[in-house]
Design an enzyme around this catalytic site. Sequence first.
Site, PDB file in Angstrom:
ATOM      1  N   HIS A  58       0.841  -1.195   0.000  1.00 53.37           N
ATOM      2  CA  HIS A  58       0.000   0.000   0.000  1.00 53.37           C
ATOM      3  C   HIS A  58       0.872   1.238   0.000  1.00 53.37           C
ATOM      4  O   HIS A  58       2.098   1.152   0.138  1.00 53.37           O
ATOM      5  CB  HIS A  58      -0.982   0.003   1.176  1.00 53.37           C
ATOM      6  CG  HIS A  58      -0.372   0.061   2.548  1.00 53.37           C
ATOM      7  ND1 HIS A  58       0.519  -0.868   3.031  1.00 53.37           N
ATOM      8  CD2 HIS A  58      -0.561   0.949   3.568  1.00 53.37           C
ATOM      9  CE1 HIS A  58       0.843  -0.568   4.288  1.00 53.37           C
ATOM     10  NE2 HIS A  58       0.204   0.524   4.623  1.00 53.37           N
ATOM     11  N   HIS A 115       1.384   3.835   2.011  1.00 58.22           N
ATOM     12  CA  HIS A 115       1.806   4.576   3.192  1.00 58.22           C
ATOM     13  C   HIS A 115       3.333   4.651   3.106  1.00 58.22           C
ATOM     14  O   HIS A 115       3.982   3.678   2.702  1.00 58.22           O
ATOM     15  CB  HIS A 115       1.367   3.864   4.482  1.00 58.22           C
ATOM     16  CG  HIS A 115      -0.036   4.197   4.890  1.00 58.22           C
ATOM     17  ND1 HIS A 115      -0.799   3.395   5.712  1.00 58.22           N
ATOM     18  CD2 HIS A 115      -0.800   5.296   4.594  1.00 58.22           C
ATOM     19  CE1 HIS A 115      -1.987   3.977   5.893  1.00 58.22           C
ATOM     20  NE2 HIS A 115      -2.006   5.109   5.234  1.00 58.22           N
ATOM     21  N   ASP A 172       5.814   4.428   5.015  1.00 58.09           N
ATOM     22  CA  ASP A 172       6.718   3.451   5.646  1.00 58.09           C
ATOM     23  C   ASP A 172       6.839   2.165   4.825  1.00 58.09           C
ATOM     24  O   ASP A 172       7.645   1.297   5.138  1.00 58.09           O
ATOM     25  CB  ASP A 172       6.293   3.151   7.095  1.00 58.09           C
ATOM     26  CG  ASP A 172       4.863   2.646   7.224  1.00 58.09           C
ATOM     27  OD1 ASP A 172       3.981   3.159   6.512  1.00 58.09           O
ATOM     28  OD2 ASP A 172       4.622   1.734   8.041  1.00 58.09           O
ATOM     29  N   HIS A 173       6.054   2.072   3.749  1.00 55.07           N
ATOM     30  CA  HIS A 173       6.119   0.875   2.892  1.00 55.07           C
ATOM     31  C   HIS A 173       6.654   1.171   1.494  1.00 55.07           C
ATOM     32  O   HIS A 173       6.879   0.249   0.716  1.00 55.07           O
ATOM     33  CB  HIS A 173       4.735   0.226   2.783  1.00 55.07           C
ATOM     34  CG  HIS A 173       4.251  -0.292   4.100  1.00 55.07           C
ATOM     35  ND1 HIS A 173       4.239  -1.637   4.417  1.00 55.07           N
ATOM     36  CD2 HIS A 173       3.818   0.366   5.206  1.00 55.07           C
ATOM     37  CE1 HIS A 173       3.790  -1.780   5.663  1.00 55.07           C
ATOM     38  NE2 HIS A 173       3.533  -0.579   6.159  1.00 55.07           N
ATOM     39  N   HIS A 223      -7.410  -1.852   5.845  1.00 51.21           N
ATOM     40  CA  HIS A 223      -6.522  -0.818   6.379  1.00 51.21           C
ATOM     41  C   HIS A 223      -7.135   0.556   6.048  1.00 51.21           C
ATOM     42  O   HIS A 223      -8.170   0.622   5.402  1.00 51.21           O
ATOM     43  CB  HIS A 223      -5.133  -1.009   5.749  1.00 51.21           C
ATOM     44  CG  HIS A 223      -4.024  -0.293   6.452  1.00 51.21           C
ATOM     45  ND1 HIS A 223      -3.938  -0.187   7.806  1.00 51.21           N
ATOM     46  CD2 HIS A 223      -2.927   0.351   5.962  1.00 51.21           C
ATOM     47  CE1 HIS A 223      -2.851   0.505   8.119  1.00 51.21           C
ATOM     48  NE2 HIS A 223      -2.224   0.843   7.016  1.00 51.21           N
ATOM     49  N   ASP A 227      -0.239  -3.794   5.927  1.00 56.18           N
ATOM     50  CA  ASP A 227      -0.835  -3.516   7.227  1.00 56.18           C
ATOM     51  C   ASP A 227      -2.315  -3.915   7.185  1.00 56.18           C
ATOM     52  O   ASP A 227      -2.963  -3.733   6.164  1.00 56.18           O
ATOM     53  CB  ASP A 227      -0.749  -2.016   7.527  1.00 56.18           C
ATOM     54  CG  ASP A 227       0.695  -1.535   7.651  1.00 56.18           C
ATOM     55  OD1 ASP A 227       1.606  -2.353   7.622  1.00 56.18           O
ATOM     56  OD2 ASP A 227       0.887  -0.303   7.741  1.00 56.18           O
ATOM     57  N   HIS A 268       6.070  -5.329  11.986  1.00 57.02           N
ATOM     58  CA  HIS A 268       5.458  -4.002  11.945  1.00 57.02           C
ATOM     59  C   HIS A 268       5.197  -3.505  13.370  1.00 57.02           C
ATOM     60  O   HIS A 268       4.100  -3.089  13.737  1.00 57.02           O
ATOM     61  CB  HIS A 268       4.151  -4.030  11.125  1.00 57.02           C
ATOM     62  CG  HIS A 268       3.729  -2.673  10.635  1.00 57.02           C
ATOM     63  ND1 HIS A 268       2.854  -1.877  11.333  1.00 57.02           N
ATOM     64  CD2 HIS A 268       4.053  -1.962   9.536  1.00 57.02           C
ATOM     65  CE1 HIS A 268       2.657  -0.747  10.674  1.00 57.02           C
ATOM     66  NE2 HIS A 268       3.385  -0.780   9.577  1.00 57.02           N
TER      67      HIS A 268
END
Length: 305
Positions: A63, A65, A67-68, A143, A213, A271
Amino acid sequence: MERWELNILGCGSALPTTKHFLSSQVINLRGKLYMIDCGEGTQLQFRVMKLQFQRLSHIFLSHLHGDHCFGLPGLISTLGLMGRTADLYVHAQPDAEKIFRPMLDYFCKELPFKVIFNSFNPAKHQLIWEDRSVNVYTIPLKHRVPTAGFLFEEKPKQSHIIREMIDFYHIPVSQINNIKSGVDFVTPEGEVIPNQRLTKPAEPPCRYAYCSDTAYSEKIIPYIEGVDLLYHEATFSNEDLARAKETFHSSAEQAARIAQAAHVKKLILGHFSARYPDETILLKEAQAVFPNTILANERMKIDFS
Ligand SMILES: [Zn+2]
Ligand SMILES: [Zn+2]
Protein backbone atom coordinates in the site's frame (compact mmCIF):
# COMPACT_ATOMS: atom_id res chain seq x y z
CA MET A 1 20.41 -26.08 -4.51
CA GLU A 2 16.75 -25.62 -3.62
CA ARG A 3 16.22 -22.44 -1.64
CA TRP A 4 13.23 -20.54 -0.37
CA GLU A 5 14.53 -17.98 2.03
CA LEU A 6 12.84 -14.98 3.59
CA ASN A 7 15.07 -12.01 4.41
CA ILE A 8 13.73 -9.37 6.80
CA LEU A 9 15.14 -5.95 5.87
CA GLY A 10 12.80 -3.93 8.07
CA CYS A 11 9.95 -4.72 10.47
CA GLY A 12 9.19 -1.48 12.32
CA SER A 13 6.02 0.59 11.88
CA ALA A 14 5.76 4.19 10.73
CA LEU A 15 7.79 6.03 13.41
CA PRO A 16 11.54 5.65 12.94
CA THR A 17 13.50 4.14 15.83
CA THR A 18 17.11 3.17 16.33
CA LYS A 19 15.98 -0.44 16.61
CA HIS A 20 13.99 -1.08 13.47
CA PHE A 21 14.03 -0.22 9.79
CA LEU A 22 10.79 0.34 7.90
CA SER A 23 8.87 -2.46 6.18
CA SER A 24 10.74 -4.45 3.57
CA GLN A 25 11.46 -8.10 2.91
CA VAL A 26 13.12 -10.10 0.17
CA ILE A 27 12.19 -13.64 -0.81
CA ASN A 28 15.11 -15.52 -2.31
CA LEU A 29 13.74 -18.32 -4.42
CA ARG A 30 16.65 -20.31 -5.80
CA GLY A 31 18.63 -17.12 -6.45
CA LYS A 32 15.75 -14.99 -7.80
CA LEU A 33 14.85 -12.10 -5.51
CA TYR A 34 11.32 -10.79 -4.98
CA MET A 35 10.96 -7.71 -2.75
CA ILE A 36 7.87 -6.97 -0.70
CA ASP A 37 7.51 -3.32 0.35
CA CYS A 38 10.28 -0.79 0.19
CA GLY A 39 10.44 1.54 3.19
CA GLU A 40 13.25 4.06 3.63
CA GLY A 41 16.59 2.40 4.25
CA THR A 42 15.75 -0.68 2.18
CA GLN A 43 18.72 -0.32 -0.17
CA LEU A 44 21.12 -0.01 2.77
CA GLN A 45 19.72 -3.16 4.33
CA PHE A 46 19.96 -4.88 0.95
CA ARG A 47 23.71 -4.23 1.05
CA VAL A 48 24.07 -5.20 4.72
CA MET A 49 22.34 -8.52 4.06
CA LYS A 50 24.62 -9.20 1.10
CA LEU A 51 21.73 -9.56 -1.35
CA GLN A 52 22.63 -9.08 -4.99
CA PHE A 53 20.97 -6.10 -6.68
CA GLN A 54 21.11 -7.69 -10.14
CA ARG A 55 19.02 -10.64 -8.90
CA LEU A 56 16.09 -8.34 -8.06
CA SER A 57 13.46 -7.95 -10.79
CA HIS A 58 10.21 -7.60 -8.86
CA ILE A 59 9.02 -5.24 -6.14
CA PHE A 60 5.55 -5.71 -4.65
CA LEU A 61 4.03 -2.76 -2.75
CA SER A 62 1.26 -3.57 -0.28
CA HIS A 63 0.00 0.00 0.00
CA LEU A 64 0.97 3.61 -0.37
CA HIS A 65 1.81 4.58 3.19
CA GLY A 66 5.27 6.08 3.32
CA ASP A 67 6.72 3.45 5.65
CA HIS A 68 6.12 0.87 2.89
CA CYS A 69 7.24 2.76 -0.22
CA PHE A 70 9.46 5.81 0.45
CA GLY A 71 12.54 3.71 -0.33
CA LEU A 72 11.48 3.05 -3.92
CA PRO A 73 12.91 6.09 -5.79
CA GLY A 74 16.25 5.76 -3.97
CA LEU A 75 16.55 2.08 -4.73
CA ILE A 76 15.65 2.58 -8.40
CA SER A 77 18.15 5.43 -8.68
CA THR A 78 20.89 3.21 -7.22
CA LEU A 79 20.04 0.39 -9.63
CA GLY A 80 20.51 2.93 -12.43
CA LEU A 81 23.92 4.04 -11.09
CA MET A 82 24.95 0.41 -11.01
CA GLY A 83 24.26 0.13 -14.73
CA ARG A 84 21.32 -2.21 -14.60
CA THR A 85 19.74 -2.92 -18.00
CA ALA A 86 17.11 -5.56 -17.16
CA ASP A 87 13.46 -4.50 -16.76
CA LEU A 88 12.26 -3.90 -13.21
CA TYR A 89 8.63 -4.65 -12.34
CA VAL A 90 6.81 -2.71 -9.64
CA HIS A 91 3.54 -4.40 -8.71
CA ALA A 92 1.25 -1.96 -6.92
CA GLN A 93 -2.12 -0.28 -6.99
CA PRO A 94 -2.64 2.21 -9.87
CA ASP A 95 -1.76 5.35 -7.85
CA ALA A 96 1.83 4.11 -7.44
CA GLU A 97 2.64 4.86 -11.07
CA LYS A 98 0.98 8.29 -10.82
CA ILE A 99 3.18 9.11 -7.83
CA PHE A 100 6.50 7.52 -8.73
CA ARG A 101 6.66 7.94 -12.54
CA PRO A 102 7.06 11.76 -12.34
CA MET A 103 9.73 11.33 -9.62
CA LEU A 104 11.66 8.90 -11.79
CA ASP A 105 11.28 11.20 -14.81
CA TYR A 106 12.68 14.08 -12.75
CA PHE A 107 15.43 12.36 -10.75
CA CYS A 108 16.43 9.42 -12.95
CA LYS A 109 16.41 10.85 -16.49
CA GLU A 110 19.11 8.56 -17.88
CA LEU A 111 17.81 5.35 -16.32
CA PRO A 112 19.38 2.53 -18.38
CA PHE A 113 16.50 0.14 -17.72
CA LYS A 114 12.70 0.13 -17.93
CA VAL A 115 10.51 0.38 -14.84
CA ILE A 116 7.25 -1.42 -15.58
CA PHE A 117 4.34 -0.74 -13.25
CA ASN A 118 1.97 -3.69 -13.04
CA SER A 119 -1.21 -2.29 -11.51
CA PHE A 120 -3.63 -4.41 -9.53
CA ASN A 121 -6.86 -3.86 -7.67
CA PRO A 122 -6.04 -4.34 -3.97
CA ALA A 123 -9.71 -5.07 -3.17
CA LYS A 124 -9.58 -8.33 -5.15
CA HIS A 125 -7.90 -11.67 -4.61
CA GLN A 126 -6.17 -12.33 -7.93
CA LEU A 127 -3.10 -13.74 -9.57
CA ILE A 128 -0.88 -10.73 -10.31
CA TRP A 129 2.38 -12.38 -11.33
CA GLU A 130 3.42 -15.76 -12.64
CA ASP A 131 6.78 -17.05 -13.79
CA ARG A 132 8.51 -20.42 -13.92
CA SER A 133 9.16 -20.40 -10.17
CA VAL A 134 6.19 -18.82 -8.51
CA ASN A 135 2.57 -17.58 -8.60
CA VAL A 136 1.86 -14.39 -6.66
CA TYR A 137 -1.70 -13.58 -5.54
CA THR A 138 -3.08 -10.52 -3.77
CA ILE A 139 -4.83 -10.81 -0.41
CA PRO A 140 -7.30 -7.95 0.19
CA LEU A 141 -6.57 -6.42 3.62
CA LYS A 142 -8.49 -4.04 5.88
CA HIS A 143 -6.52 -0.82 6.38
CA ARG A 144 -7.05 2.96 6.23
CA VAL A 145 -6.05 3.07 2.54
CA PRO A 146 -6.39 0.41 -0.20
CA THR A 147 -4.03 -2.40 0.84
CA ALA A 148 -3.21 -5.89 -0.34
CA GLY A 149 -1.09 -8.60 1.18
CA PHE A 150 0.65 -11.15 -1.03
CA LEU A 151 0.60 -14.91 -1.26
CA PHE A 152 3.69 -16.44 -2.86
CA GLU A 153 3.07 -19.96 -4.05
CA GLU A 154 5.84 -22.07 -5.49
CA LYS A 155 5.02 -23.79 -8.79
CA PRO A 156 4.40 -27.53 -8.30
CA LYS A 157 7.60 -29.50 -8.61
CA GLN A 158 8.10 -32.63 -10.69
CA SER A 159 7.92 -36.08 -9.07
CA HIS A 160 11.14 -37.86 -8.12
CA ILE A 161 12.03 -40.91 -10.16
CA ILE A 162 12.84 -44.17 -8.37
CA ARG A 163 16.22 -45.04 -9.88
CA GLU A 164 15.98 -48.82 -9.23
CA MET A 165 12.63 -49.04 -11.07
CA ILE A 166 13.98 -47.02 -14.01
CA ASP A 167 16.91 -49.49 -14.25
CA PHE A 168 14.64 -52.49 -13.76
CA TYR A 169 12.39 -51.57 -16.71
CA HIS A 170 15.37 -50.32 -18.82
CA ILE A 171 13.62 -46.98 -19.30
CA PRO A 172 15.59 -44.84 -21.79
CA VAL A 173 16.94 -41.44 -20.68
CA SER A 174 14.74 -39.76 -23.34
CA GLN A 175 11.65 -40.83 -21.34
CA ILE A 176 12.76 -39.57 -17.91
CA ASN A 177 11.23 -36.09 -18.19
CA ASN A 178 7.87 -37.57 -19.23
CA ILE A 179 7.99 -39.96 -16.30
CA LYS A 180 8.77 -37.08 -13.90
CA SER A 181 5.73 -35.20 -15.20
CA GLY A 182 3.41 -38.11 -14.53
CA VAL A 183 3.29 -40.15 -17.76
CA ASP A 184 3.09 -43.98 -17.56
CA PHE A 185 5.78 -46.05 -19.28
CA VAL A 186 4.94 -48.56 -22.01
CA THR A 187 7.51 -51.34 -22.49
CA PRO A 188 8.47 -52.47 -26.03
CA GLU A 189 6.21 -55.51 -25.34
CA GLY A 190 3.24 -53.18 -24.74
CA GLU A 191 3.03 -53.59 -20.96
CA VAL A 192 1.91 -50.37 -19.23
CA ILE A 193 3.91 -49.54 -16.08
CA PRO A 194 1.87 -47.08 -14.00
CA ASN A 195 3.67 -43.87 -13.10
CA GLN A 196 3.14 -44.44 -9.34
CA ARG A 197 5.44 -47.45 -9.55
CA LEU A 198 8.24 -45.35 -11.06
CA THR A 199 8.07 -42.15 -9.03
CA LYS A 200 7.77 -40.70 -5.55
CA PRO A 201 5.55 -37.62 -5.22
CA ALA A 202 7.31 -34.23 -5.13
CA GLU A 203 7.31 -32.21 -1.91
CA PRO A 204 4.20 -29.97 -1.70
CA PRO A 205 4.87 -26.47 -3.05
CA CYS A 206 6.01 -23.86 -0.52
CA ARG A 207 3.55 -21.07 0.34
CA TYR A 208 4.30 -17.78 2.07
CA ALA A 209 1.78 -15.08 3.01
CA TYR A 210 2.56 -11.44 3.85
CA CYS A 211 -0.25 -9.55 5.59
CA SER A 212 0.70 -5.99 6.54
CA ASP A 213 -0.83 -3.52 7.23
CA THR A 214 -4.22 -4.73 8.37
CA ALA A 215 -6.83 -4.61 11.07
CA TYR A 216 -8.06 -7.99 12.32
CA SER A 217 -9.85 -9.55 9.37
CA GLU A 218 -11.17 -13.10 9.25
CA LYS A 219 -11.86 -12.62 5.54
CA ILE A 220 -8.21 -13.37 4.76
CA ILE A 221 -8.33 -16.84 6.33
CA PRO A 222 -9.37 -18.79 3.20
CA TYR A 223 -6.55 -17.18 1.19
CA ILE A 224 -3.81 -18.15 3.62
CA GLU A 225 -5.13 -21.56 4.75
CA GLY A 226 -2.25 -23.91 5.62
CA VAL A 227 0.63 -21.70 4.42
CA ASP A 228 4.13 -22.70 5.49
CA LEU A 229 4.85 -19.26 6.87
CA LEU A 230 2.62 -16.27 7.65
CA TYR A 231 4.03 -12.80 8.29
CA HIS A 232 1.27 -10.86 10.00
CA GLU A 233 1.53 -7.38 11.37
CA ALA A 234 1.36 -7.09 15.16
CA THR A 235 1.69 -3.37 15.65
CA PHE A 236 0.14 -3.31 19.13
CA SER A 237 -0.16 -5.24 22.37
CA ASN A 238 -3.51 -6.03 24.02
CA GLU A 239 -3.03 -2.96 26.23
CA ASP A 240 -3.44 -0.79 23.15
CA LEU A 241 -6.35 -2.55 21.44
CA ALA A 242 -8.32 0.68 21.14
CA ARG A 243 -5.42 2.29 19.27
CA ALA A 244 -5.17 -0.77 16.99
CA LYS A 245 -8.84 -0.46 16.10
CA GLU A 246 -8.59 3.27 15.49
CA THR A 247 -5.60 2.97 13.16
CA PHE A 248 -6.67 -0.24 11.37
CA HIS A 249 -3.79 -2.27 12.73
CA SER A 250 -3.70 -5.60 14.60
CA SER A 251 -2.56 -6.75 18.01
CA ALA A 252 -0.17 -9.67 18.39
CA GLU A 253 -2.96 -11.81 19.80
CA GLN A 254 -5.18 -11.03 16.83
CA ALA A 255 -2.40 -12.06 14.46
CA ALA A 256 -2.12 -15.34 16.38
CA ARG A 257 -5.87 -15.94 16.15
CA ILE A 258 -5.67 -15.55 12.38
CA ALA A 259 -2.71 -17.97 12.25
CA GLN A 260 -4.57 -20.52 14.33
CA ALA A 261 -7.81 -20.27 12.35
CA ALA A 262 -5.91 -20.59 9.06
CA HIS A 263 -3.89 -23.60 10.29
CA VAL A 264 -0.63 -22.01 9.17
CA LYS A 265 2.58 -23.84 10.04
CA LYS A 266 4.48 -20.89 11.47
CA LEU A 267 3.75 -17.26 12.31
CA ILE A 268 6.19 -14.39 12.22
CA LEU A 269 5.16 -11.09 13.79
CA GLY A 270 6.31 -7.69 12.54
CA HIS A 271 5.46 -4.00 11.95
CA PHE A 272 6.15 -3.23 15.59
CA SER A 273 5.06 0.06 17.11
CA ALA A 274 7.88 2.22 18.44
CA ARG A 275 6.15 2.32 21.84
CA TYR A 276 7.45 -1.12 22.93
CA PRO A 277 11.13 -1.07 23.86
CA ASP A 278 10.90 -4.83 24.38
CA GLU A 279 8.65 -6.80 22.04
CA THR A 280 8.61 -9.91 24.25
CA ILE A 281 5.18 -8.76 25.43
CA LEU A 282 3.90 -9.16 21.84
CA LEU A 283 5.52 -12.57 21.50
CA LYS A 284 3.98 -13.82 24.75
CA GLU A 285 0.50 -12.60 23.84
CA ALA A 286 0.71 -14.35 20.47
CA GLN A 287 2.27 -17.56 21.75
CA ALA A 288 -0.53 -17.97 24.29
CA VAL A 289 -2.81 -18.53 21.27
CA PHE A 290 -0.43 -19.86 18.62
CA PRO A 291 2.78 -21.33 20.09
CA ASN A 292 4.76 -21.59 16.83
CA THR A 293 5.26 -17.82 16.65
CA ILE A 294 8.48 -15.85 16.33
CA LEU A 295 9.33 -12.15 16.24
CA ALA A 296 10.75 -10.68 13.06
CA ASN A 297 14.01 -8.83 13.31
CA GLU A 298 16.25 -6.98 10.90
CA ARG A 299 18.81 -9.14 9.07
CA MET A 300 16.86 -12.29 9.94
CA LYS A 301 16.95 -15.03 7.31
CA ILE A 302 14.38 -17.82 7.50
CA ASP A 303 14.79 -20.87 5.33
CA PHE A 304 11.46 -22.63 5.07
CA SER A 305 11.84 -24.77 1.96
ZN1 LIG B 1 2.90 0.47 7.94
ZN1 LIG C 1 -0.18 1.45 6.59
